[in-house]
Scaffold this motif. Structure first.
Motif, PDB file in Angstrom:
ATOM      1  N   ASP A 101       0.827  -1.217   0.000  1.00  0.00           N
ATOM      2  CA  ASP A 101       0.000   0.000   0.000  1.00  0.00           C
ATOM      3  C   ASP A 101       0.859   1.264   0.000  1.00  0.00           C
ATOM      4  O   ASP A 101       0.376   2.346  -0.347  1.00  0.00           O
ATOM      5  N   LEU A 133       1.117  -8.067  -0.432  1.00  0.00           N
ATOM      6  CA  LEU A 133      -0.029  -7.798   0.441  1.00  0.00           C
ATOM      7  C   LEU A 133       0.263  -6.632   1.368  1.00  0.00           C
ATOM      8  O   LEU A 133       1.380  -6.109   1.424  1.00  0.00           O
ATOM      9  N   SER A 134      -0.759  -6.244   2.101  1.00  0.00           N
ATOM     10  CA  SER A 134      -0.616  -5.264   3.177  1.00  0.00           C
ATOM     11  C   SER A 134      -1.156  -5.886   4.454  1.00  0.00           C
ATOM     12  O   SER A 134      -2.367  -6.029   4.615  1.00  0.00           O
ATOM     13  N   LYS A 145      -3.324  -3.386   6.569  1.00  0.00           N
ATOM     14  CA  LYS A 145      -4.682  -3.155   6.048  1.00  0.00           C
ATOM     15  C   LYS A 145      -5.425  -4.457   5.756  1.00  0.00           C
ATOM     16  O   LYS A 145      -6.546  -4.424   5.252  1.00  0.00           O
ATOM     17  N   ARG A 146      -4.777  -5.589   6.062  1.00  0.00           N
ATOM     18  CA  ARG A 146      -5.396  -6.914   5.919  1.00  0.00           C
ATOM     19  C   ARG A 146      -5.834  -7.177   4.476  1.00  0.00           C
ATOM     20  O   ARG A 146      -6.866  -7.773   4.216  1.00  0.00           O
ATOM     21  N   LYS A 147      -5.017  -6.752   3.527  1.00  0.00           N
ATOM     22  CA  LYS A 147      -5.304  -6.965   2.102  1.00  0.00           C
ATOM     23  C   LYS A 147      -4.402  -8.066   1.568  1.00  0.00           C
ATOM     24  O   LYS A 147      -3.187  -8.040   1.775  1.00  0.00           O
TER      25      LYS A 147
END
Length: 306
Positions: free
Chosen positions: A131, A158-159, A162-164
């Motif tokens: 991110d 991923l992040s 941010k739980r992505k």
């Protein structure tokens, strides 16, 4: 994936300091089991985060960051012990996650990868903090460069914060662990005691509020941890000692009129109440123990292990 519900195993989470290993473990577990701050070496202990999903269970071994050769030679006993703890995490696991920062690969990342390769483990590369990458077009070339000459079982940008991108990672990790019954109950989130977690939450606030002034000169020992029920309210009464190495450091932690120590205690207590789902009465003191961070016997008495 067939028989996914019967999958269970251990995954080591490895990387250089401050790449988001603990944030990733917390995100996968769904609870705060490992403390975080923007200071390197926040994680000092090997800790198991237990993440249970409909498809199976992952026992995530969160570790201190692996330091380079220069740091090992010049570092104190605590740094050497943390390095041994990180490398020892590779014993008995089914696979490993190498966490790196998006857009950055340096010598310590290479050191962590080499440690995993020597262990003969399947390695999943997690490119964290995507991110923060402004030019998304640079991400694929960066991944290609890192992957050149290195074998990964999978790569996941991923992040964690941010739980992505977590679902795809979970699917990959469950595919790397054996068919087995869960080792822990669904409501278990760590192998550490509440007493240990309480001390870590106090230390987290020390790292966050005093990282610039006292980055590594403090540790926390919980002297009392008592459980009580008042009416229908579960209550924990906790006494914690903040250990420093010099008198001048004691004054910094306490602050003018005790204001800083009160703020540290207030924030740590709030975190404990959220994690324990109980009322917490926390008392904190600051004491001096010269040279504790360079004395292996002192470190072991304070709960450090390799």
């Amino acid at each position: 994936m067939n028989n996914q519900s019967q999958r269970s195993g251990a995954i080591a989470v490895i990387g250089r300091p401050n790449v988001g290993k603990s944030t990733l473990v917390n995100a996968l577990v769904g609870a705060k089991v490992s403390i975080t701050s923007n200071r390197p070496q926040t994680t000092r202990h090997r800790l198991l985060g237990i993440a249970t999903f409909p498809g199976g269970q992952l026992q995530l071994v969160d570790t201190p960051g692996i330091h380079g050769e220069q740091g090992k030679r010049s570092g104190k006993a605590m740094n050497r012990m943390m390095n041994r703890a990180a490398r020892g995490a590779l014993e008995g696991v089914d696979a490993a996650v190498l966490v790196i920062e998006a857009g950055r690969w340096d010598a310590e990342d290479g050191l962590a990868f080499d440690a995993l390769r020597e262990g003969g483990l399947p390695v999943v590369l997690v490119v964290n903090q995507v991110d923060k990458i402004k030019d998304k077009g640079a991400l694929l070339p960066f991944i290609a460069k890192v992957s050149d000459g290195r074998e990964f079982a999978a790569v996941h940008p991923l992040s964690a914060l941010k739980r992505k991108g977590l679902e795809a990672l979970v699917d990959t990790l469950l595919g790397l662990v054996p068919e087995a019954a869960p080792q822990f109950g669904e409501d278990e989130i760590t192998d550490k005691s509440q007493r240990f977690l309480a001390g870590e939450l106090v230390r987290e606030q020390l790292m966050r509020q005093l990282g610039e002034e006292l980055p590594y000169a403090t540790t926390v020992e919980v002297e009392k941890f008592e459980e009580d029920v008042t009416g229908r309210q579960l209550v924990y009464r906790i006494d914690a000692v903040v250990w420093v190495e010099r008198e001048g450091q004691k004054a910094i932690v306490i602050g003018k009129g005790g204001e800083r120590l009160r703020e540290i205690g207030t924030r740590a207590r709030g975190q404990m109440e959220r994690l324990f789902d109980a009322k917490v009465f926390l008392q904190t003191w600051v004491r001096v123990r010269e040279g504790w961070s360079d004395d292996e016997a002192a470190l072991r008495s304070l709960g450090y292990h390799d």
